[in-house]
Design an enzyme around this catalytic site. Structure first.
Site, short mmCIF file in Angstrom:
data_model
loop_
_atom_site.label_atom_id
_atom_site.label_comp_id
_atom_site.label_asym_id
_atom_site.label_seq_id
_atom_site.Cartn_x
_atom_site.Cartn_y
_atom_site.Cartn_z
CB CYS A 287 -0.94 0.00 1.19
SG CYS A 287 -0.07 -0.20 2.76
CD GLU A 381 -3.29 0.65 -4.27
OE1 GLU A 381 -4.44 0.19 -4.36
OE2 GLU A 381 -2.65 0.67 -3.20
#
Ligand code: NAD
Length: 486
Positions: A287, A381
């Site tokens: 992340c 992402e």
């Protein structure tokens, strides 16, 4: 000698009241590097979630009533076991999640640290006395929520489960843990086994693998008071919505699109090394991975050449060979997603400098240059080993580009001028700011979490854990009850 994990004990089972079959059948766990089946786990349905939550609720009061030092002792023992059996457990993490050895070793080391930090938390002061002008003795103390449901992802399966399980237990909650069904051994069975051997009373921790239906059942079960979720923003939004509807506390630790800003006075080789680590560690499936490398125009071309030269030296393959820097991507769907983002960005004008291809699940370390806002590589992402490089003119432009993301987890700024780096860093909307460092950094002592789509404003670990895993209770005490006007 039998192994510590003792596969015969849990193969095809989940932990509720001892190891048992679950109603969702069984699920084979495959090594993403080879496709070999390494184990089989039971799958939980909402019925099993209900059983686990009910059992946890029944066990919780007694657990919370134990002397705090005794809870701390059990946690410390679990940390010792994790380290003692580290070598065996590292091999499971490597085979199950596609981790290279050093990444798997860090999971063991950090997880033991998280548990020890939680063990110490158990005996910290847990409240305040409150001034009272009417003779009452008035205190505010932190009490557990009851049962905490933990839902965790595949990428750092052990750390991301244990960082919630350990503090929740330390302060007297019972826990139902649902790891990702792709990594239920590192993210679940390992934790079940260390606490089983450490003497955690039965029922206080359930570990059940399961998919979306099991996760959703945790958000609606009346016996679960709080859900600690780590995963994608997309699923996090669903979890938040369900928990809101059922009036539960929810902690959301979600994705990131983390910028590393390289100013034109930075040492180039150092900056390239930072970018490579931030972009490629664990194939970019982190992340906090560096999702955007913003480089000042004057040095951008040389930076890209040096980063590409480094990327070409990072082989991808089976981590068990011990000869690779990058392991496999977790599954084919995710490989397709990475390729789609690279291809679409190139079609829109991004320059593929190296990589951009894969051999099965082994995706090559990739450098995409000349990336601009509006391209998928800039906006999304990726969760893959792609260094997305965009050039900027002024320090002001770097701030503007970095802050365009809806996410706000981590950022790094590299410069030989501390004042200049801080002037840029102080304006970035992120939960973690690293001056003269890349973006991948976490540990037991620091509050972890982000702004915007990276979470719902909460933090986990270090000083944040009391806030997350307990709630205030106000208590007043009088010598005897008195009369009121009516
Ligand atoms: P994901 O959201 O698909 O899955 C996470 C967990 O949610 C899994 O256990 C999954 O089984 C469960 N789940 C799936 N559907 C559900 C539903 N409807 N209700 C409840 N639970 C459900 O995440 P992923 O794609 O496996 O993981 C990658 C994502 O996680 C990335 O976005 C990454 O940035 C994020 N992540 C965040 C952190 C953090 O600490 N902020 C850490 C690691 C990963």
């Amino acid at each position: 000698m039998p192994s510590f994990l003792d596969q015969a004990r849990w193969n095809g089972k989940g932990l509720i009241d001892g190891w048992q079959s679950l109603s969702g059948g069984t699920h084979d766990i495959r090594n993403p590097a080879t496709d070999d089946v390494i184990a089989t786990v039971a799958m939980a349905t909402p019925t099993d979630v209900g059983a686990a939550a009910g059992r946890a609720s029944a066990a919780q009061a007694e657990w919370a009533a134990l002397p705090a030092a005794q809870r701390g002792k059990i946690l410390s023992k679990a940390a010792d076991l994790l380290e003692e059996h580290g070598e065996e457990l590292i091999a499971w993490i490597m085979r199950e999640s596609g981790s290279i050895q050093p990444k798997a070793a860090v999971e063991i080391e950090h997880s033991a640290g998280f548990i020890r930090h939680a063990a110490a938390m158990a005996t910290e002061p847990n409240g305040h006395t409150i001034p009272s002008d009417d003779g009452r003795f008035s205190i505010a103390r932190r009490v557990p929520h009851g049962v905490v449901g933990v839902i965790s992802p595949f990428n750092f399966p052990l750390i991301l489960s244990i960082r919630a399980v350990a503090p929740a237990l330390a302060v007297g909650n019972a826990v139902v843990l649902k790891p990702d069904p792709r990594t239920p051994i590192s993210g679940g069975v390992t934790i079940a086994r260390i606490f089983e051997e450490a003497g955690l009373p039965a029922g206080v921790l359930s570990v059940i693998s399961g998919g979306a239906d099991a996760g959703e059942a945790m958000c609606t079960d009346p016996n679960i008071a709080m859900v600690s979720f780590t995963g994608s923003a997309e699923i996090g939004a669903k979890v938040g919505e369900l928990c809101g509807r059922h009036i539960k506390k929810v902690q959301l630790e979600l994705g990131g699109k983390n910028a590393l800003v390289v100013l034109d006075d930075a040492d180039l080789d150092t900056a390239v090394s930072n970018a490579a680590w931030g972009c490629y560690l664990h194939q970019g499936q982190i992340c906090m991975a560096t999702g955007l490398v913003l480089v000042q125009e004057a040095i951008a071309q040389t930076f890209v050449e040096k980063l590409a030269a480094k990327a070409r030296q990072l082989p991808a393959g089976d981590p068990m060979s011990g000869q690779v820097a990058l392991g496999p991507i977790i599954n084919d769907r995710q490989v397709d997603r990475i390729q789609r983002i690279v291809d679409e960005s190139v079609a829109q004008g991004a320059r593929l400098v190296t990589g951009g291809r894969h051999d099965g699940r082994f995706y090559a370390a990739t450098v995409l240059a000349d990336v601009r806002p509006g391209m998928p590589a800039f906006d999304e992402e990726i969760f893959g080993p792609v260094a997305v490089v965009a050039a900027f003119a002024t320090d002001e432009d770097a701030v503007d580009l970095a802050n365009r993301s809806d996410y706000g987890l981590a950022a790094g700024v590299i410069s030989s001028s501390l004042n200049r780096a801080l002037a840029v860093g102080n304006r970035l909307n992120v939960g973690h700011l690293h001056i003269n460092d890349q973006t991948v950094m976490a540990g037991p002592f620091a509050p972890f979490g982000g702004c915007g789509k990276s979470g719902n404003g909460g933090r986990i670990s270090g000083p944040a854990n009391w806030e997350e895993f307990t709630q205030w209770q106000w208590v007043t005490v009088k010598d005897s009850a008195g009369l009121y006007p009516f």
